[in-house]
Motif scaffolding. Sequence first.
Motif, PDB file in Angstrom:
ATOM      1  N   HIS A 139       0.518  -0.836   0.154  1.00 13.01           N
ATOM      2  CA  HIS A 139      -0.236  -0.560  -0.274  1.00 13.01           C
ATOM      3  C   HIS A 139       0.846   1.160  -0.002  1.00 13.01           C
ATOM      4  N   PRO A 140       0.352   2.683  -0.756  1.00  9.85           N
ATOM      5  CA  PRO A 140       1.549   3.645  -0.679  1.00  9.85           C
ATOM      6  C   PRO A 140       1.521   3.856   0.611  1.00  9.85           C
ATOM      7  N   PHE A 141       0.370   4.515   0.853  1.00  8.83           N
ATOM      8  CA  PHE A 141       0.718   5.053   2.294  1.00  8.83           C
ATOM      9  C   PHE A 141      -0.122   4.433   3.504  1.00  8.83           C
ATOM     10  N   ASP A 142      -0.551   3.591   3.849  1.00  6.68           N
ATOM     11  CA  ASP A 142      -1.350   2.787   4.458  1.00  6.68           C
ATOM     12  C   ASP A 142      -1.409   1.682   5.073  1.00  6.68           C
ATOM     13  N   HIS A 143      -0.374   1.356   5.936  1.00  9.80           N
ATOM     14  CA  HIS A 143       0.275   0.127   6.528  1.00  9.80           C
ATOM     15  C   HIS A 143       1.890   0.890   7.732  1.00  9.80           C
ATOM     16  N   PRO A 144       0.867   0.231   9.036  1.00  6.52           N
ATOM     17  CA  PRO A 144       1.721   0.532   9.754  1.00  6.52           C
ATOM     18  C   PRO A 144       3.575   0.755   9.623  1.00  6.52           C
ATOM     19  N   LEU A 145       4.145  -0.354   9.037  1.00  5.23           N
ATOM     20  CA  LEU A 145       5.629  -0.838   7.941  1.00  5.23           C
ATOM     21  C   LEU A 145       5.867   0.257   7.305  1.00  5.23           C
ATOM     22  N   VAL A 146       5.203   1.028   6.668  1.00 10.43           N
ATOM     23  CA  VAL A 146       5.348   1.859   6.034  1.00 10.43           C
ATOM     24  C   VAL A 146       5.880   3.544   6.697  1.00 10.43           C
ATOM     25  N   TRP A 147       4.600   3.187   8.507  1.00  9.81           N
ATOM     26  CA  TRP A 147       4.620   4.561   8.891  1.00  9.81           C
ATOM     27  C   TRP A 147       5.987   5.210   9.610  1.00  9.81           C
ATOM     28  N   LYS A 148       6.723   3.337   9.624  1.00  9.10           N
ATOM     29  CA  LYS A 148       7.230   3.005  10.563  1.00  9.10           C
ATOM     30  C   LYS A 148       9.314   3.622  10.120  1.00  9.10           C
ATOM     31  N   GLY A 149       8.493   3.137   8.899  1.00  8.28           N
ATOM     32  CA  GLY A 149      10.154   3.323   7.634  1.00  8.28           C
ATOM     33  C   GLY A 149       9.616   4.379   7.824  1.00  8.28           C
ATOM     34  N   HIS A 150       9.059   5.575   7.481  1.00  6.86           N
ATOM     35  CA  HIS A 150       8.909   7.424   7.317  1.00  6.86           C
ATOM     36  C   HIS A 150       9.035   7.849   8.033  1.00  6.86           C
ATOM     37  N   ALA A 151       9.101   7.250   9.462  1.00  6.29           N
ATOM     38  CA  ALA A 151       9.120   7.258  10.982  1.00  6.29           C
ATOM     39  C   ALA A 151      11.050   7.797  10.603  1.00  6.29           C
ATOM     40  N   THR A 152      12.049   6.964  10.802  1.00  4.76           N
ATOM     41  CA  THR A 152      13.376   7.510  10.488  1.00  4.76           C
ATOM     42  C   THR A 152      13.809   8.506  10.148  1.00  4.76           C
ATOM     43  N   LEU A 153      12.795   9.815   8.984  1.00  4.52           N
ATOM     44  CA  LEU A 153      13.088  10.765   8.601  1.00  4.52           C
ATOM     45  C   LEU A 153      13.126  11.908  10.344  1.00  4.52           C
ATOM     46  N   VAL A 154      12.534  11.727  11.153  1.00  5.65           N
ATOM     47  CA  VAL A 154      12.973  12.666  12.206  1.00  5.65           C
ATOM     48  C   VAL A 154      14.044  11.786  12.811  1.00  5.65           C
ATOM     49  N   GLN A 155      14.184  11.042  12.958  1.00  2.00           N
ATOM     50  CA  GLN A 155      15.570  10.126  13.958  1.00  2.00           C
ATOM     51  C   GLN A 155      17.072  10.978  13.400  1.00  2.00           C
ATOM     52  N   GLU A 156      16.622  10.784  11.583  1.00  2.00           N
ATOM     53  CA  GLU A 156      17.545  11.538  11.276  1.00  2.00           C
ATOM     54  C   GLU A 156      17.621  13.606  11.550  1.00  2.00           C
ATOM     55  N   LEU A 157      16.296  13.810  11.725  1.00  4.34           N
ATOM     56  CA  LEU A 157      16.687  15.265  12.085  1.00  4.34           C
ATOM     57  C   LEU A 157      16.918  15.498  13.659  1.00  4.34           C
ATOM     58  N   ARG A 158      16.818  14.689  14.544  1.00  6.82           N
ATOM     59  CA  ARG A 158      16.869  14.853  15.695  1.00  6.82           C
ATOM     60  C   ARG A 158      18.491  15.132  15.823  1.00  6.82           C
ATOM     61  N   ASP A 159      18.930  13.795  15.239  1.00  5.16           N
ATOM     62  CA  ASP A 159      20.981  13.721  15.603  1.00  5.16           C
ATOM     63  C   ASP A 159      20.994  14.484  14.015  1.00  5.16           C
ATOM     64  N   SER A 160      20.689  15.121  12.966  1.00  7.80           N
ATOM     65  CA  SER A 160      21.172  16.930  12.404  1.00  7.80           C
ATOM     66  C   SER A 160      21.715  17.877  12.702  1.00  7.80           C
ATOM     67  N   LEU A 161      19.818  18.102  13.499  1.00 10.78           N
ATOM     68  CA  LEU A 161      20.257  20.102  14.220  1.00 10.78           C
ATOM     69  C   LEU A 161      20.374  20.080  15.935  1.00 10.78           C
ATOM     70  N   ASP A 162      20.950  21.032  16.452  1.00  8.72           N
ATOM     71  CA  ASP A 162      21.293  21.493  17.283  1.00  8.72           C
ATOM     72  C   ASP A 162      19.815  21.590  18.381  1.00  8.72           C
ATOM     73  N   ALA A 163      18.792  21.901  17.501  1.00  8.68           N
ATOM     74  CA  ALA A 163      17.712  21.808  18.752  1.00  8.68           C
ATOM     75  C   ALA A 163      16.816  21.673  17.503  1.00  8.68           C
ATOM     76  N   LYS A 164      15.361  20.994  18.640  1.00  7.59           N
ATOM     77  CA  LYS A 164      14.462  20.182  17.940  1.00  7.59           C
ATOM     78  C   LYS A 164      13.672  21.255  17.107  1.00  7.59           C
ATOM     79  N   PRO A 165      12.762  21.560  15.839  1.00  8.45           N
ATOM     80  CA  PRO A 165      12.784  22.888  15.542  1.00  8.45           C
ATOM     81  C   PRO A 165      11.188  22.985  15.636  1.00  8.45           C
ATOM     82  N   GLY A 166      10.573  24.260  15.454  1.00  9.18           N
ATOM     83  CA  GLY A 166       9.985  25.447  16.092  1.00  9.18           C
ATOM     84  C   GLY A 166       8.065  24.614  15.835  1.00  9.18           C
ATOM     85  N   ALA A 167       8.769  23.997  14.103  1.00  7.58           N
ATOM     86  CA  ALA A 167       7.283  23.610  13.086  1.00  7.58           C
ATOM     87  C   ALA A 167       8.120  22.860  12.115  1.00  7.58           C
ATOM     88  N   ILE A 168       6.827  21.956  11.472  1.00 10.77           N
ATOM     89  CA  ILE A 168       7.752  20.806   9.977  1.00 10.77           C
ATOM     90  C   ILE A 168       6.534  21.481   9.171  1.00 10.77           C
TER      91      ILE A 168
END
Length: 328
Positions: A139-168
């Motif tokens: 499924h292009p967007f509606d599956h828990p495994l798909v969401w779990k994979g997309h969550a890695t984007l935020v994990q990378e943001l945590r590793d790249s930014l000095d502080a959490k952003p004010g908004a996404i």
Amino acid sequence: MESMLGVENKRPFHVVTPVLQSMALSQAAGTKVYMKLENVQPSGSFKIRGIGYFCQQVARDGCQHLVCSSGGNAGLAAAYVAHKLGIPITVVVPRSTSQLTVKRLEEQSAEVEVFGQAWDEANERAMALAEADGWINVHPFDHPLVWKGHATLVQELRDSLDAKPGAIVLAVGGGGLLSGVVSGLQEVGWLDVPIVAVETRGADSFNQAIKAGHLVTLPEITSVAKCLGAKTVAQRALDCAREWPIISWVLDDVEAVKAIERFLDDERMLVEAACGAPLAFLYSGYFRQLQEEGHLSRPLDSVVLVVCGGTGIKMEILQAMKSQLGMV
């Protein structure tokens, strides 16, 4: 096959993408804007995160054939991963799909079937094929495994930014990216970071669902941003809107297309109209408007824009959209 599944199943198919500040977008928004450049993923968009993870899991379980319904980026991600894994894949695309996309799917050894006018009809066909032939439906967007994979984007943001952003700020089509980002924010403990979810008018099923308080199916997709063209969003996306600070914003096709051109001038990158929607939100001053109205804090130290990318774009397509919208 052992070398394929043994090696390819142990590492993700997506790459860690750059996080760069945009001076032009920062000036437009009145605060630092960091771009998460998902347009440089191997398949051209963020889709490879979740779809790559999903395909890895089902491959480990012995999947023999994949099928995916997509008018573009999801199918390209699935075809890329299937090719790497050595698993055959059928991608069902609606008739609105460009020949450019069909060609790129075939280059990844995918079997392409054209079915239906819109993605929803192609999806029904894909589900029927999966049920009849024992294939695994991606499924292009509606599956828990798909969401779990997309969550890695935020994990990378945590590793790249000095502080959490004010908004996404991000685009929302079917809601897979939105659902994954919410999951990622929960995982890294950024529990008070609001999300601005942007759609174009004519592909605004998320906004319509929020207003109605339940899922709404659009009669048709009339926006040029075809990759936002899910007539009904995932239930999970609507659930996210109830449990997370999410601001839904809808703007016009013309604004999105203007933003594509401006972004090309500013950052030397060409992206799809779906990606142009969140760009337009920042370029057009709507971010400042939300701050003035008290919907977003003021000042904010920084904002992250998810540059979701997209491969269904070239100058010829951009000119055709401008002509369709009366911009030339």
